[in-house]
Design a protein around this motif. Structure first.
Motif, PDB file in Angstrom:
ATOM      1  N   ALA A 195       0.803  -1.129  -0.061  1.00  0.00           N
ATOM      2  CA  ALA A 195       0.097  -0.003   0.053  1.00  0.00           C
ATOM      3  C   ALA A 195       0.897   1.293   0.081  1.00  0.00           C
ATOM      4  O   ALA A 195       2.139   1.280   0.423  1.00  0.00           O
ATOM      5  N   VAL A 196       0.252   2.284  -0.619  1.00  0.00           N
ATOM      6  CA  VAL A 196       1.119   3.723  -0.347  1.00  0.00           C
ATOM      7  C   VAL A 196      -0.026   4.604   0.502  1.00  0.00           C
ATOM      8  O   VAL A 196      -1.196   4.271   0.430  1.00  0.00           O
ATOM      9  N   CYS A 197       0.484   5.184   1.191  1.00  0.00           N
ATOM     10  CA  CYS A 197      -0.050   6.209   2.228  1.00  0.00           C
ATOM     11  C   CYS A 197      -0.089   7.534   1.945  1.00  0.00           C
ATOM     12  O   CYS A 197       0.804   7.933   2.837  1.00  0.00           O
ATOM     13  N   PRO A 198      -0.534   8.131   1.101  1.00  0.00           N
ATOM     14  CA  PRO A 198      -0.275   9.510   0.799  1.00  0.00           C
ATOM     15  C   PRO A 198      -0.947  10.505   2.018  1.00  0.00           C
ATOM     16  O   PRO A 198      -2.056  10.093   2.557  1.00  0.00           O
ATOM     17  N   ALA A 199      -0.294  11.583   2.359  1.00  0.00           N
ATOM     18  CA  ALA A 199      -0.939  12.615   3.165  1.00  0.00           C
ATOM     19  C   ALA A 199      -1.602  13.522   2.246  1.00  0.00           C
ATOM     20  O   ALA A 199      -2.074  13.341   1.279  1.00  0.00           O
ATOM     21  N   TYR A 200      -2.008  14.865   2.795  1.00  0.00           N
ATOM     22  CA  TYR A 200      -2.796  15.483   1.960  1.00  0.00           C
ATOM     23  C   TYR A 200      -2.135  15.946   0.605  1.00  0.00           C
ATOM     24  O   TYR A 200      -1.167  16.221   0.348  1.00  0.00           O
ATOM     25  N   THR A 235       4.303  20.408   6.046  1.00  0.00           N
ATOM     26  CA  THR A 235       4.835  21.720   5.578  1.00  0.00           C
ATOM     27  C   THR A 235       4.585  21.930   4.166  1.00  0.00           C
ATOM     28  O   THR A 235       4.619  23.309   3.498  1.00  0.00           O
ATOM     29  N   ARG A 236       3.922  21.107   3.220  1.00  0.00           N
ATOM     30  CA  ARG A 236       3.766  21.406   1.870  1.00  0.00           C
ATOM     31  C   ARG A 236       2.745  20.307   1.718  1.00  0.00           C
ATOM     32  O   ARG A 236       2.839  19.298   2.080  1.00  0.00           O
ATOM     33  N   ILE A 237       1.959  20.571   0.368  1.00  0.00           N
ATOM     34  CA  ILE A 237       1.021  19.331  -0.107  1.00  0.00           C
ATOM     35  C   ILE A 237       1.955  18.522  -1.019  1.00  0.00           C
ATOM     36  O   ILE A 237       2.748  18.925  -1.586  1.00  0.00           O
ATOM     37  N   VAL A 238       1.550  17.323  -1.034  1.00  0.00           N
ATOM     38  CA  VAL A 238       2.186  16.272  -1.938  1.00  0.00           C
ATOM     39  C   VAL A 238       1.718  16.145  -2.970  1.00  0.00           C
ATOM     40  O   VAL A 238       0.143  16.574  -3.105  1.00  0.00           O
ATOM     41  N   THR A 239       2.292  15.929  -4.049  1.00  0.00           N
ATOM     42  CA  THR A 239       1.899  16.014  -5.431  1.00  0.00           C
ATOM     43  C   THR A 239       1.566  14.462  -5.898  1.00  0.00           C
ATOM     44  O   THR A 239       2.163  13.503  -5.265  1.00  0.00           O
ATOM     45  N   SER A 240       0.459  14.500  -6.968  1.00  0.00           N
ATOM     46  CA  SER A 240       0.057  13.139  -7.322  1.00  0.00           C
ATOM     47  C   SER A 240       1.375  12.241  -7.963  1.00  0.00           C
ATOM     48  O   SER A 240       1.266  11.221  -7.924  1.00  0.00           O
ATOM     49  N   ASP A 241       2.021  13.154  -8.606  1.00  0.00           N
ATOM     50  CA  ASP A 241       3.353  12.474  -9.268  1.00  0.00           C
ATOM     51  C   ASP A 241       4.309  11.641  -8.139  1.00  0.00           C
ATOM     52  O   ASP A 241       4.625  10.851  -8.391  1.00  0.00           O
ATOM     53  N   GLU A 242       4.524  12.353  -7.071  1.00  0.00           N
ATOM     54  CA  GLU A 242       5.077  11.600  -5.874  1.00  0.00           C
ATOM     55  C   GLU A 242       4.506  10.402  -5.565  1.00  0.00           C
ATOM     56  O   GLU A 242       5.105   9.333  -5.439  1.00  0.00           O
ATOM     57  N   VAL A 243       3.198  10.265  -5.612  1.00  0.00           N
ATOM     58  CA  VAL A 243       2.612   8.882  -5.283  1.00  0.00           C
ATOM     59  C   VAL A 243       2.688   8.031  -6.303  1.00  0.00           C
ATOM     60  O   VAL A 243       3.066   6.995  -6.074  1.00  0.00           O
ATOM     61  N   ALA A 244       2.568   8.543  -7.546  1.00  0.00           N
ATOM     62  CA  ALA A 244       2.751   7.612  -8.666  1.00  0.00           C
ATOM     63  C   ALA A 244       4.030   7.071  -8.666  1.00  0.00           C
ATOM     64  O   ALA A 244       4.178   5.883  -9.019  1.00  0.00           O
ATOM     65  N   VAL A 245       5.058   7.697  -8.483  1.00  0.00           N
ATOM     66  CA  VAL A 245       6.528   7.251  -8.648  1.00  0.00           C
ATOM     67  C   VAL A 245       6.578   6.238  -7.342  1.00  0.00           C
ATOM     68  O   VAL A 245       7.399   5.012  -7.642  1.00  0.00           O
TER      69      VAL A 245
END
Length: 274
Positions: A195-200, A235-245
């Motif tokens: 699983a991947v667990c993204p923040a906001y 401190t910052r919002i996560v990007t969708s591309d970070e999750v994809a990687v």
């Protein structure tokens, strides 16, 4: 179900970007946000991609951005029979599924005392039962071939907790439990479940949350977003591309490992980092 190959498919993809060459990846909720980013990233890595969406028209933009073969299959993932039919259509179009990304999701907020049973039912159906049904659909062929990756897009809420999203948080905890248990069950058969667990993350779910705060309080959108991130320790919002990687890294690893992992993507620097 038709199969398409983008006219922009490049013959110059490097070996690095062909790590998933020949693999069939099925991504649920692939028409926007994290799902769209995952679909594009897996396609760029050489995978054939099935976009599983509720509305085919809304997937057109994502489909046009893919660099390799793709198909679009339609289902509401909370409809058991429709989801099974869509998974079967994807396999018919592009071959047995090698990679399943259970990404489709939604979030609803309410204090527990105002959370009706129907709210819990919707969250459990979306975040637990849909991944269960999709996994049941693709696992037989994975087991037969002794190869496969299943990645569940969970949330940091599935590892911790947060006020006013009890139903969502409970469902995401259930998704993490599903991931860990299924991983142990099928790892001996060459299948990795993680699983991947993204923040906001920069998705319309966060945009909707900001909008609701603005409407309720009259605060500026930037202040509302800062409040959401601050409460979560971001401190910052996560990007969708970070999750994809992160999803790509799991799918590119040997099927034997890692398994049962809940990879946190929170945008923070490591301990001691800058």
């Amino acid at each position: 179900m038709s199969v398409h190959t983008s006219a922009s498919l490049s013959d110059s993809l490097s070996d690095t970007l062909s790590v998933l060459a020949g693999r069939h990846a099925l991504v649920t909720g692939a028409n926007r946000g994290i799902g769209a980013a995952i679909a594009r990233t897996l396609s760029a890595a050489g995978a054939r991609v099935s976009l599983l969406v509720r509305d085919a028209a809304r997937a057109e933009g994502v489909a046009a951005s893919l660099v390799g073969p793709y198909t679009v299959v339609v289902a509401d993932v909370t409809d058991h029979e429709a989801l099974l039919g869509a998974c079967a259509a994807a396999a018919e179009a592009l071959g047995p599924v090698d990679i399943l990304v259970n990404n489709a999701g939604t979030a609803e907020s309410a204090p527990l005392l105002k959370s009706e049973t129907a709210l819990f039912d919707r969250m459990i159906a979306m975040h637990l039962m849909a991944p269960v049904w999709a996994s049941q659909a693709v696992l037989p062929s994975m087991i037969e071939r002794r190869f496969g990756h299943i990645v569940n897009v969970a949330s940091v809420a599935g590892l911790t907790g947060a006020p006013y999203i009890t139903a969502y948080t409970a469902a995401k905890h259930a998704m993490i439990g599903l991931t860990r248990s299924l991983a142990l069950e099928v790892a001996p058969r060459g299948i990795a479940v993680n699983a991947v667990c993204p923040a906001y993350t920069d998705t319309d779910l966060v945009t909707g949350a900001v909008t609701r705060i603005v409407q309720r309080t009259g605060r500026a959108a930037s202040d509302a977003l800062h409040s959401i991130l601050s409460d979560a320790g971001q401190t910052r919002i996560v990007t969708s591309d970070e999750v994809a990687v992160a999803v790509l890294a799991l799918c590119a690893a040997p099927a034997g490992s890692p398994v049962g992992q809940a990879v946190v993507i929170d945008g923070r620097a490591p301990e001691g980092g800058r």
